[in-house]
Every structure is written in structure tokens, then in C-alpha cells.
Design an enzyme around this catalytic site. Structure first.
Site, PDB file in Angstrom:
ATOM      1  N   TYR A   1      38.290  40.412  49.574  1.00  0.00           N
ATOM      2  CA  TYR A   1      38.072  39.411  48.745  1.00  0.00           C
ATOM      3  C   TYR A   1      37.292  39.212  47.207  1.00  0.00           C
ATOM      4  O   TYR A   1      38.209  39.547  45.760  1.00  0.00           O
ATOM      5  CB  TYR A   1      37.333  37.933  48.680  1.00  0.00           C
ATOM      6  CG  TYR A   1      37.582  36.668  47.784  1.00  0.00           C
ATOM      7  CD1 TYR A   1      38.622  36.117  47.364  1.00  0.00           C
ATOM      8  CD2 TYR A   1      36.724  36.195  47.099  1.00  0.00           C
ATOM      9  CE1 TYR A   1      38.984  35.121  46.697  1.00  0.00           C
ATOM     10  CE2 TYR A   1      36.742  35.028  45.878  1.00  0.00           C
ATOM     11  CZ  TYR A   1      37.651  34.466  45.839  1.00  0.00           C
ATOM     12  OH  TYR A   1      37.228  33.779  45.204  1.00  0.00           O
TER      13      TYR A   1
ATOM     14  N   SER B   1      36.444  36.222  39.318  1.00  0.00           N
ATOM     15  CA  SER B   1      35.676  34.891  40.667  1.00  0.00           C
ATOM     16  C   SER B   1      33.700  36.080  40.153  1.00  0.00           C
ATOM     17  O   SER B   1      33.645  36.841  39.595  1.00  0.00           O
ATOM     18  CB  SER B   1      35.205  35.945  41.938  1.00  0.00           C
ATOM     19  OG  SER B   1      34.825  34.797  43.273  1.00  0.00           O
TER      20      SER B   1
END
Length: 257
Positions: A162, A149
Site C-alpha cells: 500500500y 497517503s
């Protein structure tokens, strides 16, 4: 020319295991590998979406199977690995696209949120690597591709657990590359931008927020799952035999703008 491309990019004779393969980026990657010749096993939780994905792949001539598992539970990771091998044998290609995305404000982030995020996003890719990469190395060929990510390298939209988990995925990629690349197992990560998937539904539900994210790219739009087909085939193929330990940003220029 076709013969040359076939030699570079064909995955005929390969077996791929794709977690999170029933939706979003994982589904696109699974389909791309299958259409390039690989037999594909997809692992996710929802049986209905798994069955529908495999039926769609089969309609395109892809040999595919599915395993339903909760990758947040270690015993389910081991079970899914065993059942995946039952389908087509040991995988040559492992893609880990499954993820959870708990993003409360940092001061509201609970230990339970943290543990659940790390279990799926970081521990499951580690466990699957431990299970499959040594056998790939013994055979002298393998590919591991993790979906990371932007939030591995920058904070936005309540990165919280996250972002930390995806930073761990990038570091795990380097560690796996160090361990196994000399024996033919190339390990890389793909870092998407903001992509329209079930995981990012809250972003795209807010047109103003989605437009702001698109404006941060150089291309001028947010990503779509289909933007990740080519990079999956490239990293899984002979064309990427000298690419390892890398995080490839596929983000429309988001990370450098």
C-alpha cells in the site's frame, strides 16, 4: 463577495469523474464537486452503494451517474472510461480515490497482494490519466487529483504494498504535471491522515490504536471524510490554476508532528 467566490470556485459547466466515489473520501469529494456545479460520474464496484450515492446526490440537485467496474482489471478500466463519457461527455476533472489496502506483515506479503494493490492504486490512475488528460490538454483546461497517503512518505501500520503504491501515486502526479500543466491541466495529489472510512475500519475497530493515531496529529483527532470537501473544490477550481505537481497534506498536522 458571492460573485467573487463564484468566479474562483464554481465548477458549473464542468464534468467530473471520481473513482471510489461511492464511499469514504471519494464520496465526499464527488458530492463537493457536484454541489459546486459539476456533473459527476462515480466509478466503484458495488452497484447498490453506487445507486444510493447517486440518488443522494440527485436529492441535492446534482446531475450524477454511476459506472460499476473493478479497477483492478485493465479492460474494466477502459470500459468504465468509455461508459463515463457516455453519461456527460469527456471529463474536465479526474479524481482517483479508489484503493485497496492489503496490509499483511511484509514477510507475509504475496505477489498476488502486490499485484492487486498496484493494479487499483497505481495502474488505474495512470491508465485513466492516459485516457483523459490528452483531451483535457487539447481543450486547454483540466484537473487531475489523486488521493495519496501519509504512507507515500512514511511507514506505519504495515505499509507494505500500500505504501509503495501511494509513493508511486505521488511520483505519477509529478510526472503528469510535467507532461500537461503547460497546456492547462493541473495535476495534484491529496495526502490524507488517518481518516474514518471503510478502508481504515480495522484501525477504528481498535480504540487504543485509533487514539494513538489521533494523538500524533496537532488538532487532536483523526480525520473524517467531510474534511476533504474543501480541498477537492479548491484543486478542481480556477482558484488552483497555479497549483500543480503538489501533494497537499490534509491531515491535522500528522505529517509534521
Amino acid at each position: 463577495m458571492n460573485g467573487y467566490l463564484e468566479e474562483l470556485f464554481s465548477l458549473r459547466g464542468r464534468v467530473a469523474l471520481v473513482t471510489g466515489g461511492s464511499s469514504g473520501i471519494g464520496r465526499t469529494m464527488a458530492g463537493a464537486l457536484g454541489r459546486s456545479g459539476a456533473k459527476v460520474v462515480i466509478v466503484a464496484r458495488g452497484e447498490a452503494s453506487l445507486a444510493e450515492t447517486v440518488a443522494s446526490l440527485a436529492a441535492d440537485g446534482v446531475e450524477a451517474a454511476w459506472v460499476s467496474a473493478d479497477l483492478g482489471r485493465r479492460h474494466d478500466v477502459w470500459r468504465a472510461a468509455a461508459e463515463a463519457v457516455d453519461a456527460f461527455g469527456e471529463p474536465d476533472i479526474l479524481i482517483t480515490a479508489a484503493a485497496v489496502n492489503h496490509r499483511p506483515p511484509m514477510e507475509e506479503l504475496t505477489v498476488e497482494d502486490w499485484d492487486a494493490t498496484m493494479a487499483v492504486n497505481l495502474t488505474a490512475p495512470f491508465l485513466l490519466g492516459q485516457r483523459f488528460a490528452p483531451a483535457m490538454a487539447e481543450r486547454g483546461w483540466g484537473r487531475i487529483i489523486h488521493v495519496a497517503s501519509q504512507q507515500a512518505v512514511r511507514a506505519y501500520l504495515n505499509s507494505g504494498a500500500y505504501g509503495a503504491s501511494k509513493g508511486g501515486v505521488v511520483a505519477l502526479t509529478r510526472s503528469q504535471a510535467e507532461a500537461w500543466s503547460s497546456r492547462g491541466v493541473c495535476c495534484n495529489a491529496v495526502a490524507p491522515g488517518v481518516v474514518r472510512t471503510p478502508l481504515t475500519a480495522p484501525v477504528f475497530a481498535d480504540p487504543e490504536k485509533a487514539a494513538a493515531m489521533a494523538a500524533r496529529t496537532m488538532i487532536g483527532r483523526n480525520g473524517e471524510p467531510d474534511d476533504y470537501a474543501g480541498v477537492a473544490v479548491f484543486l478542481a477550481s480556477e482558484a488552483a490554476a497555479y497549483v500543480t505537481g503538489q501533494t497537499v497534506f490534509v491531515d491535522g498536522g500528522f505529517s509534521v508532528h
